[in-house]
Design an enzyme around this catalytic site. Structure first.
Site, PDB file in Angstrom:
ATOM      1  N   ARG A 195      55.487  -0.164  65.740  1.00 57.54           N
ATOM      2  CA  ARG A 195      54.673   0.139  64.554  1.00 57.54           C
ATOM      3  C   ARG A 195      54.580   1.659  64.353  1.00 57.54           C
ATOM      4  O   ARG A 195      54.688   2.155  63.227  1.00 57.54           O
ATOM      5  CB  ARG A 195      53.286  -0.484  64.741  1.00 57.54           C
ATOM      6  CG  ARG A 195      52.170   0.043  63.862  1.00 57.54           C
ATOM      7  CD  ARG A 195      52.326  -0.354  62.419  1.00 57.54           C
ATOM      8  NE  ARG A 195      51.179   0.081  61.654  1.00 57.54           N
ATOM      9  CZ  ARG A 195      50.936   1.339  61.272  1.00 57.54           C
ATOM     10  NH1 ARG A 195      51.778   2.290  61.605  1.00 57.54           N
ATOM     11  NH2 ARG A 195      49.870   1.625  60.559  1.00 57.54           N
ATOM     12  N   ARG A 249      49.016  -6.246  67.586  1.00 58.11           N
ATOM     13  CA  ARG A 249      48.549  -4.985  68.184  1.00 58.11           C
ATOM     14  C   ARG A 249      48.133  -5.103  69.646  1.00 58.11           C
ATOM     15  O   ARG A 249      47.972  -4.096  70.322  1.00 58.11           O
ATOM     16  CB  ARG A 249      47.388  -4.426  67.357  1.00 58.11           C
ATOM     17  CG  ARG A 249      47.827  -3.826  66.029  1.00 58.11           C
ATOM     18  CD  ARG A 249      46.639  -3.360  65.232  1.00 58.11           C
ATOM     19  NE  ARG A 249      45.876  -4.481  64.694  1.00 58.11           N
ATOM     20  CZ  ARG A 249      44.642  -4.386  64.184  1.00 58.11           C
ATOM     21  NH1 ARG A 249      44.027  -3.209  64.188  1.00 58.11           N
ATOM     22  NH2 ARG A 249      44.029  -5.440  63.700  1.00 58.11           N
ATOM     23  N   ASP A 293      53.518 -10.636  56.312  1.00 54.10           N
ATOM     24  CA  ASP A 293      52.110 -10.626  55.941  1.00 54.10           C
ATOM     25  C   ASP A 293      51.897 -11.605  54.796  1.00 54.10           C
ATOM     26  O   ASP A 293      52.817 -11.846  53.998  1.00 54.10           O
ATOM     27  CB  ASP A 293      51.674  -9.219  55.518  1.00 54.10           C
ATOM     28  CG  ASP A 293      50.167  -9.110  55.408  1.00 54.10           C
ATOM     29  OD1 ASP A 293      49.514  -8.922  56.456  1.00 54.10           O
ATOM     30  OD2 ASP A 293      49.618  -9.250  54.296  1.00 54.10           O
ATOM     31  N   TYR A 325      42.308 -11.831  47.690  1.00 60.05           N
ATOM     32  CA  TYR A 325      42.645 -10.410  47.844  1.00 60.05           C
ATOM     33  C   TYR A 325      42.981  -9.777  46.495  1.00 60.05           C
ATOM     34  O   TYR A 325      42.595  -8.640  46.214  1.00 60.05           O
ATOM     35  CB  TYR A 325      43.815 -10.242  48.811  1.00 60.05           C
ATOM     36  CG  TYR A 325      43.461 -10.601  50.236  1.00 60.05           C
ATOM     37  CD1 TYR A 325      42.870  -9.672  51.075  1.00 60.05           C
ATOM     38  CD2 TYR A 325      43.700 -11.877  50.734  1.00 60.05           C
ATOM     39  CE1 TYR A 325      42.531  -9.991  52.387  1.00 60.05           C
ATOM     40  CE2 TYR A 325      43.363 -12.212  52.040  1.00 60.05           C
ATOM     41  CZ  TYR A 325      42.781 -11.265  52.853  1.00 60.05           C
ATOM     42  OH  TYR A 325      42.443 -11.595  54.147  1.00 60.05           O
TER      43      TYR A 325
END
Length: 355
Positions: free
Chosen positions: A41, A32, A78, A155
């Site tokens: 994106r 970013r 990811d 996660y």
């Protein structure tokens, strides 16, 4: 497809072979902080769409190489692609990070989890690897990666990001057999996934253990390191006559580098809380070391960045076996010109370490 890259500094450094200067790449180098990434994106519509569309993943993988003279590309993806392929309902909330719709909390939940086939459920990643290799045209090597079983499990069990890891530590201490079953399944899936990346053209691999540092030493050995070691042992370590180096990185794992060096990995990532000289002594020259500038330095003026780059290079000292990197990923607030200053400083200062 199998010819060595024109710039093979990274591969040579990971194997502790001589280089003319220290190679440099940056964790989260496609991200970013780059305006061109933000534009792609926005065009993709969502982070998941960006990850699951090979052409877009290829585009953002190459963006930092078009801007900076880096020594490697790293696949844009990811660490939660495996949970995504397991069908647990992964989403990314703006400003909040990943969310798991159906968290894993019991032995029955673990038993119901499938082990994804990388050539079907994760085909988008494998296609991206092939496409990136083709578009790179042999300029620099391509790094593939995955999250460590422990980190991915945090996660899955917590249902997203966590600060205290209460749920997974409840499993660790209260139902360790259930946690081991989950980690075993994740290790199987990760090994298949990484070997498929190698077959598609990845020339080196990195295993990101972002949350290993929240464990006690004994728990780290049992619930994190043991599974990473199993993955390293099962990886394809040579393709078309070339070694495929493997990097292990445990954030906050400085105290355990000696044990990590015994896994059979070629290199270890080191975060900014450990001095590279100490890490080099700890590992006894058995592995290459990658790191370890504090990412916060990139908010400083270019002259300070240059001084800190020099400090990191001096801490490693002369000789081969060092890959320059941050101690963790570049943050979204960083000015791209400061990344340019970092790369320029490594190119300017590091040749003296290799004479």
């Amino acid at each position: 497809m199998n010819t060595p890259p024109a710039n093979d500094r990274l591969l040579r450094a990971l194997l502790r072979q001589p280089v003319d200067r220290t190679p440099v790449w940056i964790m989260r180098q496609a991200g970013r902080y780059l305006p061109e990434y933000r534009a792609t994106r926005a065009r993709a519509g969502s982070f998941l769409a960006l990850c699951t569309t090979p052409e877009l993943a290829c585009e953002v993988t190459l963006q930092p190489l078009q801007r900076f003279p880096l020594d490697a590309a790293i696949l844009f993806s990811d660490i939660l692609t495996i949970p995504y392929a397991m069908g647990v309902g992964l989403s990314f909330e703006t400003g909040e990070g990943p969310k798991i719709e159906r968290p894993i909390r019991s032995a029955a939940d673990v038993a119901a989890l499938p082990v994804p086939d990388p050539h079907t459920e994760l085909r988008f990643v494998i296609d991206a690897v092939s496409l990136i290799r083709r578009e790179l045209g042999g300029r620099v090597p391509l790094l593939g990666f995955a999250g460590s079983p422990w980190t991915v499990a945090t996660y899955l069990v917590e249902g997203g990001s966590s600060r205290d890891f209460v749920r997974i530590k409840h499993l660790l201490y209260g139902a360790p057999a259930t946690l081991h079953a989950l980690l075993d399944k994740l290790a199987q899936a990760t090994l298949l996934y990484l070997n498929a990346q190698i077959a598609a053209g990845a020339q080196a691999l990195m295993l990101f253990d972002t949350w290993g540092g929240v464990l006690t030493p004994a728990a780290y050995r049992e619930f994190s390191l043991a599974y990473m070691q199993r993955i390293v042992a099962g990886l394809t370590r040579e393709r078309a006559g070339a070694r495929v180096p493997v990097i292990l990185f445990t954030k906050g794992g400085g105290a355990w580098l000696e044990r990590m060096a015994g896994t059979g990995a070629d290199a270890l990532g080191v975060d900014w809380t450990t001095d590279l000289a100490a890490a080099r002594r700890q590992t006894g020259g058995r592995v290459a070391l990658q790191g370890n500038l504090d990412p916060a330095v990139l908010r400083a003026p270019p002259a300070v960045i240059r001084d800190e780059v020099g400090r990191v290079l001096a801490s490693y000292g002369p000789g081969p076996g060092h890959v320059f990197n941050l101690g963790h990923g570049v943050t979204p607030d960083v000015d791209p010109e400061h990344v340019a200053a970092l790369v320029a400083a490594v190119q300017e200062l590091s040749p003296a370490c290799h004479r």
